[in-house]
Motif scaffolding. Structure first.
Motif, PDB file in Angstrom:
ATOM      1  N   ASP A 199       2.151  17.299 -14.466  1.00 58.68           N
ATOM      2  CA  ASP A 199       0.745  17.706 -14.482  1.00 58.68           C
ATOM      3  C   ASP A 199      -0.037  16.820 -15.446  1.00 58.68           C
ATOM      4  O   ASP A 199      -1.149  16.398 -15.145  1.00 58.68           O
ATOM      5  N   GLY A 200       0.550  16.507 -16.585  1.00 64.38           N
ATOM      6  CA  GLY A 200      -0.102  15.626 -17.546  1.00 64.38           C
ATOM      7  C   GLY A 200      -0.318  14.227 -17.000  1.00 64.38           C
ATOM      8  O   GLY A 200      -1.389  13.633 -17.168  1.00 64.38           O
ATOM      9  N   VAL A 201       0.700  13.696 -16.331  1.00 64.43           N
ATOM     10  CA  VAL A 201       0.593  12.364 -15.726  1.00 64.43           C
ATOM     11  C   VAL A 201      -0.500  12.346 -14.660  1.00 64.43           C
ATOM     12  O   VAL A 201      -1.243  11.365 -14.528  1.00 64.43           O
ATOM     13  N   SER A 202      -0.632  13.434 -13.929  1.00 63.73           N
ATOM     14  CA  SER A 202      -1.591  13.464 -12.822  1.00 63.73           C
ATOM     15  C   SER A 202      -3.038  13.358 -13.289  1.00 63.73           C
ATOM     16  O   SER A 202      -3.913  13.003 -12.500  1.00 63.73           O
ATOM     17  N   HIS A 203      -3.298  13.628 -14.556  1.00 65.17           N
ATOM     18  CA  HIS A 203      -4.672  13.513 -15.064  1.00 65.17           C
ATOM     19  C   HIS A 203      -5.140  12.057 -15.121  1.00 65.17           C
ATOM     20  O   HIS A 203      -6.339  11.806 -15.258  1.00 65.17           O
TER      21      HIS A 203
ATOM     22  N   THR B 227       0.820  -1.215   0.000  1.00 68.27           N
ATOM     23  CA  THR B 227       0.000   0.000   0.000  1.00 68.27           C
ATOM     24  C   THR B 227       0.853   1.264   0.000  1.00 68.27           C
ATOM     25  O   THR B 227       0.524   2.221  -0.694  1.00 68.27           O
ATOM     26  N   ASN B 228       1.944   1.275   0.756  1.00 69.66           N
ATOM     27  CA  ASN B 228       2.802   2.466   0.753  1.00 69.66           C
ATOM     28  C   ASN B 228       3.461   2.681  -0.597  1.00 69.66           C
ATOM     29  O   ASN B 228       3.620   3.822  -1.040  1.00 69.66           O
ATOM     30  N   THR B 229       3.829   1.598  -1.263  1.00 70.86           N
ATOM     31  CA  THR B 229       4.428   1.715  -2.589  1.00 70.86           C
ATOM     32  C   THR B 229       3.437   2.310  -3.585  1.00 70.86           C
ATOM     33  O   THR B 229       3.822   3.066  -4.475  1.00 70.86           O
ATOM     34  N   ALA B 230       2.168   2.007  -3.427  1.00 73.82           N
ATOM     35  CA  ALA B 230       1.153   2.531  -4.337  1.00 73.82           C
ATOM     36  C   ALA B 230       0.645   3.907  -3.916  1.00 73.82           C
ATOM     37  O   ALA B 230       0.510   4.816  -4.739  1.00 73.82           O
ATOM     38  N   VAL B 231       0.358   4.068  -2.633  1.00 78.62           N
ATOM     39  CA  VAL B 231      -0.332   5.265  -2.167  1.00 78.62           C
ATOM     40  C   VAL B 231       0.555   6.506  -2.179  1.00 78.62           C
ATOM     41  O   VAL B 231       0.104   7.589  -2.577  1.00 78.62           O
ATOM     42  N   MET B 232       1.779   6.399  -1.751  1.00 78.41           N
ATOM     43  CA  MET B 232       2.637   7.592  -1.667  1.00 78.41           C
ATOM     44  C   MET B 232       2.814   8.284  -3.019  1.00 78.41           C
ATOM     45  O   MET B 232       2.580   9.485  -3.126  1.00 78.41           O
ATOM     46  N   PRO B 233       3.208   7.567  -4.076  1.00 82.05           N
ATOM     47  CA  PRO B 233       3.319   8.254  -5.369  1.00 82.05           C
ATOM     48  C   PRO B 233       1.985   8.799  -5.875  1.00 82.05           C
ATOM     49  O   PRO B 233       1.923   9.896  -6.431  1.00 82.05           O
ATOM     50  N   LEU B 234       0.899   8.045  -5.664  1.00 79.76           N
ATOM     51  CA  LEU B 234      -0.411   8.523  -6.105  1.00 79.76           C
ATOM     52  C   LEU B 234      -0.821   9.781  -5.363  1.00 79.76           C
ATOM     53  O   LEU B 234      -1.402  10.698  -5.946  1.00 79.76           O
ATOM     54  N   MET B 235      -0.513   9.839  -4.072  1.00 78.67           N
ATOM     55  CA  MET B 235      -0.851  11.016  -3.283  1.00 78.67           C
ATOM     56  C   MET B 235      -0.057  12.235  -3.779  1.00 78.67           C
ATOM     57  O   MET B 235      -0.602  13.330  -3.915  1.00 78.67           O
ATOM     58  N   LEU B 236       1.208  12.036  -4.059  1.00 79.41           N
ATOM     59  CA  LEU B 236       2.034  13.152  -4.522  1.00 79.41           C
ATOM     60  C   LEU B 236       1.599  13.635  -5.904  1.00 79.41           C
ATOM     61  O   LEU B 236       1.557  14.835  -6.168  1.00 79.41           O
ATOM     62  N   VAL B 237       1.277  12.697  -6.795  1.00 78.00           N
ATOM     63  CA  VAL B 237       0.895  13.065  -8.163  1.00 78.00           C
ATOM     64  C   VAL B 237      -0.537  13.585  -8.234  1.00 78.00           C
ATOM     65  O   VAL B 237      -0.903  14.268  -9.180  1.00 78.00           O
ATOM     66  N   SER B 238      -1.341  13.321  -7.219  1.00 85.51           N
ATOM     67  CA  SER B 238      -2.734  13.768  -7.246  1.00 85.51           C
ATOM     68  C   SER B 238      -2.873  15.259  -6.992  1.00 85.51           C
ATOM     69  O   SER B 238      -3.927  15.828  -7.244  1.00 85.51           O
ATOM     70  N   GLY B 239      -1.833  15.887  -6.469  1.00 88.04           N
ATOM     71  CA  GLY B 239      -1.937  17.291  -6.135  1.00 88.04           C
ATOM     72  C   GLY B 239      -2.539  17.499  -4.766  1.00 88.04           C
ATOM     73  O   GLY B 239      -3.027  18.584  -4.441  1.00 88.04           O
ATOM     74  N   LEU B 240      -2.501  16.479  -3.941  1.00 87.81           N
ATOM     75  CA  LEU B 240      -3.074  16.570  -2.610  1.00 87.81           C
ATOM     76  C   LEU B 240      -2.289  17.528  -1.723  1.00 87.81           C
ATOM     77  O   LEU B 240      -2.867  18.290  -0.967  1.00 87.81           O
ATOM     78  N   LEU B 241      -0.971  17.504  -1.834  1.00 90.47           N
ATOM     79  CA  LEU B 241      -0.146  18.358  -0.986  1.00 90.47           C
ATOM     80  C   LEU B 241       0.064  19.739  -1.596  1.00 90.47           C
ATOM     81  O   LEU B 241       0.071  20.731  -0.876  1.00 90.47           O
ATOM     82  N   LEU B 242       0.246  19.792  -2.894  1.00 91.23           N
ATOM     83  CA  LEU B 242       0.389  21.051  -3.624  1.00 91.23           C
ATOM     84  C   LEU B 242      -0.397  20.944  -4.922  1.00 91.23           C
ATOM     85  O   LEU B 242      -0.419  19.879  -5.539  1.00 91.23           O
ATOM     86  N   PRO B 243      -1.016  22.015  -5.359  1.00 89.12           N
ATOM     87  CA  PRO B 243      -1.752  21.965  -6.640  1.00 89.12           C
ATOM     88  C   PRO B 243      -0.817  21.598  -7.782  1.00 89.12           C
ATOM     89  O   PRO B 243       0.333  22.031  -7.825  1.00 89.12           O
ATOM     90  N   MET B 244      -1.307  20.792  -8.699  1.00 91.59           N
ATOM     91  CA  MET B 244      -0.479  20.354  -9.816  1.00 91.59           C
ATOM     92  C   MET B 244      -0.153  21.496 -10.771  1.00 91.59           C
ATOM     93  O   MET B 244       0.727  21.371 -11.614  1.00 91.59           O
ATOM     94  N   SER B 245      -0.811  22.631 -10.630  1.00 96.11           N
ATOM     95  CA  SER B 245      -0.467  23.792 -11.457  1.00 96.11           C
ATOM     96  C   SER B 245       0.943  24.285 -11.148  1.00 96.11           C
ATOM     97  O   SER B 245       1.553  24.983 -11.959  1.00 96.11           O
ATOM     98  N   LEU B 246       1.486  23.910  -9.987  1.00 96.88           N
ATOM     99  CA  LEU B 246       2.850  24.280  -9.617  1.00 96.88           C
ATOM    100  C   LEU B 246       3.879  23.268 -10.126  1.00 96.88           C
ATOM    101  O   LEU B 246       5.079  23.519 -10.034  1.00 96.88           O
ATOM    102  N   ALA B 247       3.416  22.137 -10.647  1.00 94.53           N
ATOM    103  CA  ALA B 247       4.307  21.056 -11.090  1.00 94.53           C
ATOM    104  C   ALA B 247       4.762  21.287 -12.531  1.00 94.53           C
ATOM    105  O   ALA B 247       4.145  22.057 -13.275  1.00 94.53           O
ATOM    106  N   PRO B 248       5.834  20.604 -12.940  1.00 93.31           N
ATOM    107  CA  PRO B 248       6.235  20.662 -14.345  1.00 93.31           C
ATOM    108  C   PRO B 248       5.104  20.139 -15.240  1.00 93.31           C
ATOM    109  O   PRO B 248       4.271  19.331 -14.796  1.00 93.31           O
ATOM    110  N   ALA B 249       5.085  20.563 -16.469  1.00 91.32           N
ATOM    111  CA  ALA B 249       4.000  20.207 -17.388  1.00 91.32           C
ATOM    112  C   ALA B 249       3.852  18.695 -17.551  1.00 91.32           C
ATOM    113  O   ALA B 249       2.728  18.183 -17.589  1.00 91.32           O
ATOM    114  N   TRP B 250       4.956  17.971 -17.628  1.00 92.87           N
ATOM    115  CA  TRP B 250       4.870  16.525 -17.822  1.00 92.87           C
ATOM    116  C   TRP B 250       4.228  15.838 -16.617  1.00 92.87           C
ATOM    117  O   TRP B 250       3.450  14.912 -16.762  1.00 92.87           O
TER     118      TRP B 250
END
Length: 158
Positions: free
Chosen positions: A105-109, A80-103
């Motif tokens: 942000d695209g993956v997060s969709h 679960t930690n292997t799956a959840v941590m990256p998903l949480m970071l890429v979801s924009g839960l901690l910071l909006p994905m508008s602050l992330a690099p374009a690539w």
């Protein structure tokens, strides 16, 4: 009553317990936020809590299904930690994905949690009519339906 319905009922009972617990914890965090200056409309907070509750139910059902197929709690935690941590970071839960690099942000969709997080943010701002809230609610409900179906199937096979 068929055996499949019995397993679904067992899973639903466990899942609802987790949803109530997480929703209560979320409500306490919102109250703490209000004490520190959070300003959000009551309807937005209620909608946000509802979306979080649905997502919690989906993840709980998947977790119980997965737990039926692992040998030890340590193995479950690693998966679960292997799956959840990256998903949480890429979801924009901690910071909006508008602050992330374009690539990124695209993956997060491709991550359903992003839509939930964006919808809750907009609900807290009072922007209920935006397509973001509707899309977030639709994706969250769709993910929950798929997760509960998959969790029930895994639970039954375990």
């Amino acid at each position: 009553m068929t055996l499949g319905i019995r397993y679904a009922a067992l899973l639903l009972g466990r899942t609802l317990r987790d949803v109530v617990q997480l929703t209560a914890q979320s409500a306490l965090l919102v109250l703490l936020g209000l004490a520190f200056g959070l300003r959000a409309p009551v309807a937005g907070v209620a909608l946000g809590l509802a979306l979080v509750a649905v997502l919690a139910g989906a993840l709980s059902a998947l977790s119980y299904g997965l737990a039926m197929h692992v040998r030890t709690p340590a193995e479950f935690a690693a998966i679960t930690n292997t799956a959840v941590m990256p998903l949480m970071l890429v979801s924009g839960l901690l910071l909006p994905m508008s602050l992330a690099p374009a690539w990124l942000d695209g993956v997060s969709h491709a991550v359903p949690f992003r839509y939930t997080a964006d919808a809750v943010r907009q609900a807290y701002l009072g922007n209920y009519g935006s397509g973001t809230v509707a899309a977030g609610a639709a994706v969250t409900l769709g993910f929950a339906a798929l997760a509960f179906a998959a969790g029930t199937r895994l639970f039954r096979r375990g």
